[in-house]
Design a protein around this motif. Sequence first.
Motif, PDB file in Angstrom:
ATOM      1  N   THR A 128      39.685  48.928 -46.941  1.00  0.00           N
ATOM      2  CA  THR A 128      39.613  50.153 -46.128  1.00  0.00           C
ATOM      3  C   THR A 128      39.875  51.421 -46.934  1.00  0.00           C
ATOM      4  N   GLY A 129      40.493  51.273 -48.113  1.00  0.00           N
ATOM      5  CA  GLY A 129      40.859  52.441 -48.907  1.00  0.00           C
ATOM      6  C   GLY A 129      42.131  53.111 -48.426  1.00  0.00           C
ATOM      7  N   VAL A 130      42.847  52.466 -47.501  1.00  0.00           N
ATOM      8  CA  VAL A 130      44.040  53.068 -46.906  1.00  0.00           C
ATOM      9  C   VAL A 130      45.298  52.467 -47.544  1.00  0.00           C
ATOM     10  N   PHE A 131      46.239  53.332 -47.917  1.00  0.00           N
ATOM     11  CA  PHE A 131      47.549  52.905 -48.383  1.00  0.00           C
ATOM     12  C   PHE A 131      48.536  53.043 -47.226  1.00  0.00           C
ATOM     13  N   THR A 132      49.282  51.964 -46.955  1.00  0.00           N
ATOM     14  CA  THR A 132      50.313  51.964 -45.921  1.00  0.00           C
ATOM     15  C   THR A 132      51.662  51.779 -46.600  1.00  0.00           C
ATOM     16  N   ALA A 133      52.570  52.717 -46.397  1.00  0.00           N
ATOM     17  CA  ALA A 133      53.868  52.688 -47.084  1.00  0.00           C
ATOM     18  C   ALA A 133      54.688  51.475 -46.658  1.00  0.00           C
ATOM     19  N   PRO A 134      55.019  50.577 -47.597  1.00  0.00           N
ATOM     20  CA  PRO A 134      55.851  49.417 -47.242  1.00  0.00           C
ATOM     21  C   PRO A 134      57.330  49.779 -47.104  1.00  0.00           C
ATOM     22  N   THR A 135      57.717  50.940 -47.618  1.00  0.00           N
ATOM     23  CA  THR A 135      59.096  51.388 -47.514  1.00  0.00           C
ATOM     24  C   THR A 135      59.136  52.911 -47.501  1.00  0.00           C
ATOM     25  N   SER A 136      60.159  53.473 -46.932  1.00  0.00           N
ATOM     26  CA  SER A 136      60.279  54.930 -46.860  1.00  0.00           C
ATOM     27  C   SER A 136      60.698  55.492 -48.215  1.00  0.00           C
ATOM     28  N   GLY A 137      60.297  56.748 -48.500  1.00  0.00           N
ATOM     29  CA  GLY A 137      60.697  57.382 -49.744  1.00  0.00           C
ATOM     30  C   GLY A 137      59.743  58.483 -50.168  1.00  0.00           C
ATOM     31  N   GLN A 138      60.007  59.021 -51.356  1.00  0.00           N
ATOM     32  CA  GLN A 138      59.155  60.052 -51.937  1.00  0.00           C
ATOM     33  C   GLN A 138      58.065  59.382 -52.775  1.00  0.00           C
ATOM     34  N   TYR A 139      56.819  59.750 -52.517  1.00  0.00           N
ATOM     35  CA  TYR A 139      55.674  59.173 -53.213  1.00  0.00           C
ATOM     36  C   TYR A 139      54.865  60.277 -53.897  1.00  0.00           C
ATOM     37  N   VAL A 140      54.181  59.876 -54.939  1.00  0.00           N
ATOM     38  CA  VAL A 140      53.218  60.766 -55.596  1.00  0.00           C
ATOM     39  C   VAL A 140      51.839  60.095 -55.529  1.00  0.00           C
ATOM     40  N   PHE A 141      50.822  60.863 -55.119  1.00  0.00           N
ATOM     41  CA  PHE A 141      49.449  60.358 -55.027  1.00  0.00           C
ATOM     42  C   PHE A 141      48.542  61.226 -55.891  1.00  0.00           C
ATOM     43  N   PHE A 142      47.568  60.567 -56.503  1.00  0.00           N
ATOM     44  CA  PHE A 142      46.631  61.256 -57.399  1.00  0.00           C
ATOM     45  C   PHE A 142      45.217  60.757 -57.100  1.00  0.00           C
ATOM     46  N   VAL A 143      44.283  61.698 -57.017  1.00  0.00           N
ATOM     47  CA  VAL A 143      42.889  61.327 -56.812  1.00  0.00           C
ATOM     48  C   VAL A 143      42.024  62.050 -57.842  1.00  0.00           C
ATOM     49  N   SER A 144      41.071  61.327 -58.361  1.00  0.00           N
ATOM     50  CA  SER A 144      40.103  61.905 -59.297  1.00  0.00           C
ATOM     51  C   SER A 144      38.709  61.522 -58.804  1.00  0.00           C
ATOM     52  N   ALA A 145      37.908  62.526 -58.484  1.00  0.00           N
ATOM     53  CA  ALA A 145      36.560  62.289 -57.931  1.00  0.00           C
ATOM     54  C   ALA A 145      35.522  62.894 -58.875  1.00  0.00           C
ATOM     55  N   GLN A 146      34.581  62.069 -59.317  1.00  0.00           N
ATOM     56  CA  GLN A 146      33.535  62.502 -60.243  1.00  0.00           C
ATOM     57  C   GLN A 146      32.239  62.780 -59.457  1.00  0.00           C
ATOM     58  N   GLY A 147      31.906  64.049 -59.353  1.00  0.00           N
ATOM     59  CA  GLY A 147      30.635  64.398 -58.716  1.00  0.00           C
ATOM     60  C   GLY A 147      29.514  64.441 -59.744  1.00  0.00           C
ATOM     61  N   TYR A 148      28.253  64.448 -59.277  1.00  0.00           N
ATOM     62  CA  TYR A 148      27.129  64.540 -60.216  1.00  0.00           C
ATOM     63  C   TYR A 148      25.933  65.173 -59.508  1.00  0.00           C
ATOM     64  N   GLY A 149      25.028  65.662 -60.350  1.00  0.00           N
ATOM     65  CA  GLY A 149      23.820  66.294 -59.826  1.00  0.00           C
ATOM     66  C   GLY A 149      24.158  67.602 -59.127  1.00  0.00           C
ATOM     67  N   SER A 150      23.354  67.927 -58.150  1.00  0.00           N
ATOM     68  CA  SER A 150      23.532  69.187 -57.426  1.00  0.00           C
ATOM     69  C   SER A 150      24.491  69.057 -56.252  1.00  0.00           C
ATOM     70  N   ASN A 151      25.118  67.888 -56.133  1.00  0.00           N
ATOM     71  CA  ASN A 151      26.028  67.617 -55.019  1.00  0.00           C
ATOM     72  C   ASN A 151      27.426  68.141 -55.351  1.00  0.00           C
ATOM     73  N   THR A 152      27.939  69.039 -54.513  1.00  0.00           N
ATOM     74  CA  THR A 152      29.335  69.488 -54.645  1.00  0.00           C
ATOM     75  C   THR A 152      30.197  68.604 -53.748  1.00  0.00           C
TER      76      THR A 152
END
Length: 220
Positions: A128-152
């Motif tokens: 599903t692409g979904v992360f569900t927190a197994p425990t409470s706390g402070q988290y850091v998330f990072f995403v990197s998306a590579q676009g191409y062509g004329s698509n923004t």
Amino acid sequence: MFREAVFGLILAFLVTCIILQEKRFEELDSAHSHLWNRIEELTQANQNLSNIVHERKFKELELSHTHLLETVANLTLANTNLSKIVQDSSKKVAFTAGTSGAGNIGTGSTIAFPVVINNEGGGYNPGTGVFTAPTSGQYVFFVSAQGYGSNTLYVSIVHNGGAKVMTMSDGGRGKDFYDSGTNLAALNLQQGDTVLAKCQSGSSYYSEGIPITTFSGFLI
């Protein structure tokens, strides 16, 4: 005269016997006193020895008790440390997932990252692409998306349905142009909260066998 002489001798003998008897009594009385004194000395010495033995025994028991208390304290500390290690190890949460090739997506859709590189704690669902927190706390998330062509391409990090930060891959410079957008977010999650990467706008992303478009998160 003879009677008087004999009587005198007898009297002298009796007096001598009495004197000797009194002297013997004195010697016996002195010996008796000496024996009593000796008995008292021995009794006192025995009491002193008994006190020494009891004192040594008490000190030995006290020292043994102290050692036992130290051992119990050390074992308690070791048990606490082991429990903390077990708890800390159970709280380790980290994942990285990516895509193995280019993909088409629609605006508003969740991006699934099926290539799982790490999923410590099992919070990320590659289906599903979904992360569900197994425990409470402070988290850091990072995403990197590579676009191409004329698509923004715009991709956001979404916490419980709300977008927090967004990336942008500019596709305005031609069909052969590749642009990468990255961003990260530090989020306070409760157990059961969800985080995902969502396409805010755009239609496609680019990746290869070694993932370029990726999604990561970890508990700090």
